[in-house]
Scaffold this motif. Sequence first.
Motif, mmCIF file in Angstrom:
data_model
loop_
_atom_site.group_PDB
_atom_site.id
_atom_site.type_symbol
_atom_site.label_atom_id
_atom_site.label_comp_id
_atom_site.label_asym_id
_atom_site.label_seq_id
_atom_site.Cartn_x
_atom_site.Cartn_y
_atom_site.Cartn_z
ATOM 1 N N VAL A 174 -46.127 15.327 63.921
ATOM 2 C CA VAL A 174 -46.357 16.610 64.026
ATOM 3 C C VAL A 174 -48.003 16.636 64.284
ATOM 4 O O VAL A 174 -48.470 17.775 64.503
ATOM 5 C CB VAL A 174 -45.868 17.242 62.894
ATOM 6 C CG1 VAL A 174 -46.448 18.753 62.835
ATOM 7 C CG2 VAL A 174 -44.452 17.443 62.902
ATOM 8 N N CYS A 175 -48.825 15.558 63.539
ATOM 9 C CA CYS A 175 -50.385 15.548 63.329
ATOM 10 C C CYS A 175 -50.744 15.734 64.780
ATOM 11 O O CYS A 175 -51.894 16.509 64.895
ATOM 12 C CB CYS A 175 -50.740 14.452 62.595
ATOM 13 S SG CYS A 175 -50.140 14.382 60.904
ATOM 14 N N CYS A 235 -48.519 17.221 53.001
ATOM 15 C CA CYS A 235 -47.828 17.721 54.202
ATOM 16 C C CYS A 235 -47.012 16.530 54.665
ATOM 17 O O CYS A 235 -47.113 15.630 54.516
ATOM 18 C CB CYS A 235 -48.942 17.891 55.434
ATOM 19 S SG CYS A 235 -48.500 18.549 56.676
ATOM 20 N N MET A 236 -45.745 16.657 55.467
ATOM 21 C CA MET A 236 -45.078 15.677 55.919
ATOM 22 C C MET A 236 -45.378 15.388 57.296
ATOM 23 O O MET A 236 -44.670 14.772 58.105
ATOM 24 C CB MET A 236 -43.521 16.088 55.864
ATOM 25 C CG MET A 236 -43.070 16.455 54.391
ATOM 26 S SD MET A 236 -43.182 15.051 53.297
ATOM 27 C CE MET A 236 -41.749 14.115 53.923
ATOM 28 N N THR A 264 -43.471 12.990 60.507
ATOM 29 C CA THR A 264 -42.421 13.874 60.971
ATOM 30 C C THR A 264 -42.428 13.756 62.663
ATOM 31 O O THR A 264 -43.552 14.014 63.038
ATOM 32 C CB THR A 264 -42.417 15.275 60.396
ATOM 33 O OG1 THR A 264 -42.357 15.173 59.204
ATOM 34 C CG2 THR A 264 -41.555 16.438 60.966
ATOM 35 N N TRP A 265 -41.273 13.938 63.125
ATOM 36 C CA TRP A 265 -41.076 13.935 64.667
ATOM 37 C C TRP A 265 -41.751 15.200 65.228
ATOM 38 O O TRP A 265 -41.328 16.097 64.829
ATOM 39 C CB TRP A 265 -39.583 13.529 64.898
ATOM 40 C CG TRP A 265 -39.365 13.122 66.666
ATOM 41 C CD1 TRP A 265 -39.906 13.827 67.543
ATOM 42 C CD2 TRP A 265 -38.843 12.245 66.990
ATOM 43 N NE1 TRP A 265 -39.677 13.002 68.598
ATOM 44 C CE2 TRP A 265 -38.769 12.041 68.272
ATOM 45 C CE3 TRP A 265 -37.992 11.138 66.153
ATOM 46 C CZ2 TRP A 265 -38.209 11.192 69.036
ATOM 47 C CZ3 TRP A 265 -37.393 10.040 66.919
ATOM 48 C CH2 TRP A 265 -37.501 10.233 68.309
ATOM 49 N N GLY A 266 -42.794 15.187 66.133
ATOM 50 C CA GLY A 266 -43.532 16.403 66.559
ATOM 51 C C GLY A 266 -42.695 16.961 67.778
ATOM 52 O O GLY A 266 -41.567 16.430 67.995
ATOM 53 N N ARG A 268 -38.221 18.349 61.446
ATOM 54 C CA ARG A 268 -37.768 17.746 62.666
ATOM 55 C C ARG A 268 -37.231 16.247 62.180
ATOM 56 O O ARG A 268 -36.951 15.296 63.293
ATOM 57 C CB ARG A 268 -38.822 17.763 63.763
ATOM 58 C CG ARG A 268 -38.874 19.296 64.245
ATOM 59 C CD ARG A 268 -40.140 19.450 65.279
ATOM 60 N NE ARG A 268 -39.775 18.575 66.447
ATOM 61 C CZ ARG A 268 -39.429 18.937 67.459
ATOM 62 N NH1 ARG A 268 -38.682 20.132 67.592
ATOM 63 N NH2 ARG A 268 -39.259 18.033 68.470
ATOM 64 N N GLY A 269 -37.343 15.811 61.210
ATOM 65 C CA GLY A 269 -36.818 14.278 60.860
ATOM 66 C C GLY A 269 -37.875 13.389 61.015
ATOM 67 O O GLY A 269 -38.785 13.542 61.422
ATOM 68 N N THR A 270 -37.708 12.336 60.416
ATOM 69 C CA THR A 270 -38.802 11.448 60.223
ATOM 70 C C THR A 270 -38.791 10.442 61.545
ATOM 71 O O THR A 270 -37.720 9.778 61.987
ATOM 72 C CB THR A 270 -38.411 10.347 58.915
ATOM 73 O OG1 THR A 270 -38.262 11.388 57.891
ATOM 74 C CG2 THR A 270 -39.287 9.450 58.695
ATOM 75 N N LEU A 271 -39.906 10.194 62.047
ATOM 76 C CA LEU A 271 -40.129 9.286 63.307
ATOM 77 C C LEU A 271 -39.569 7.910 62.854
ATOM 78 O O LEU A 271 -39.610 7.135 61.821
ATOM 79 C CB LEU A 271 -41.479 9.107 63.185
ATOM 80 C CG LEU A 271 -42.382 10.296 64.243
ATOM 81 C CD1 LEU A 271 -43.987 10.204 64.102
ATOM 82 C CD2 LEU A 271 -41.961 10.410 65.644
#
Length: 258
Positions: A173-174, A192-193, A197-199, A216-219
């Motif tokens: 997401v970054c 922040c997550m 997190t999956w962008g 959106r879940g963890t990469l």
Amino acid sequence: MKPKVAFFDFASCEGCQLAILNCEDILLDILNLVELVEFREALSEKAPRYDVAFVEGSIHRDEDIERLRHIRSRSTYLVALGACACNGNVQARSNYVAPAINYGEIYGEEARNRVQVDDGYWQLWSHTRVRPVDAVVSVDCYLRGCPIVPEEFLHLLDSLLQGTQPYFPPIAVCVDCKKKENECVFERRETCMGPVTWGGCNAVCVNNGYVCDGCRGTLPHANIEAHVQLMREYNIPEKDIRSRYRMFCSAEPIGKGG
Ligand code: SF4
Ligand code: SF4
Ligand code: SF4
């Protein structure tokens, strides 16, 4: 012949299906390209087979497992639609609470009996585990987020109609957030997550003055250890770090499972 498309829901708020219905300006174009054979939000028809099945919601009960396996057996391509289907979402937090505590200990025996008697649907206290869809059947594609991003739904449909696989790059997401030129919330001592997190959501929460909670879940390649360490340096208590990771139930911080 148009591909047959169907939508199914399990434990969810149905917000992801609504997000699709809200694509009003292009919905008719979509309907010209596919044959919508099941969609409880909009149709009463049923069909024996599907080219693409969209499955929304997390899986709780034995009958859900049977129904999902039946859907899978009739589908050529199955899509997990939204965070409930992809990661279990907030309802999976109940996996970390002993069932006896859910009703008996918090609300008392009377409430437990009422829940038990009223309706089998609400026998939550007897459920064993909330699961994402891929814990039960194979999934061909994931549309992430709570709710999904309509553009990703359209990209998926467009790709399938052209005979190619949709592609959702595994970026954090970054990356979205930097493109939007947001000030990083870590700069103002918030956490922040986004880094894990999956962008693909355009960092919509940060754009609007909040932080990313990780819907959106963890990469798959996320450096969870470094992220957890950063949270500790910001004096976030261990239980809160666990809670942040468990909010959408997509990962456990390293060494802090269970
Ligand atoms: S992912 Fe979110 S919006 Fe979609 S069904 Fe689940 S709770 Fe609703
Ligand atoms: S605010 Fe969050 S998503 Fe944005 S750059 Fe910072 S950590 Fe990443
Ligand atoms: S910024 Fe984070 S919480 Fe918000 S939509 Fe994107 S992934 Fe979900």
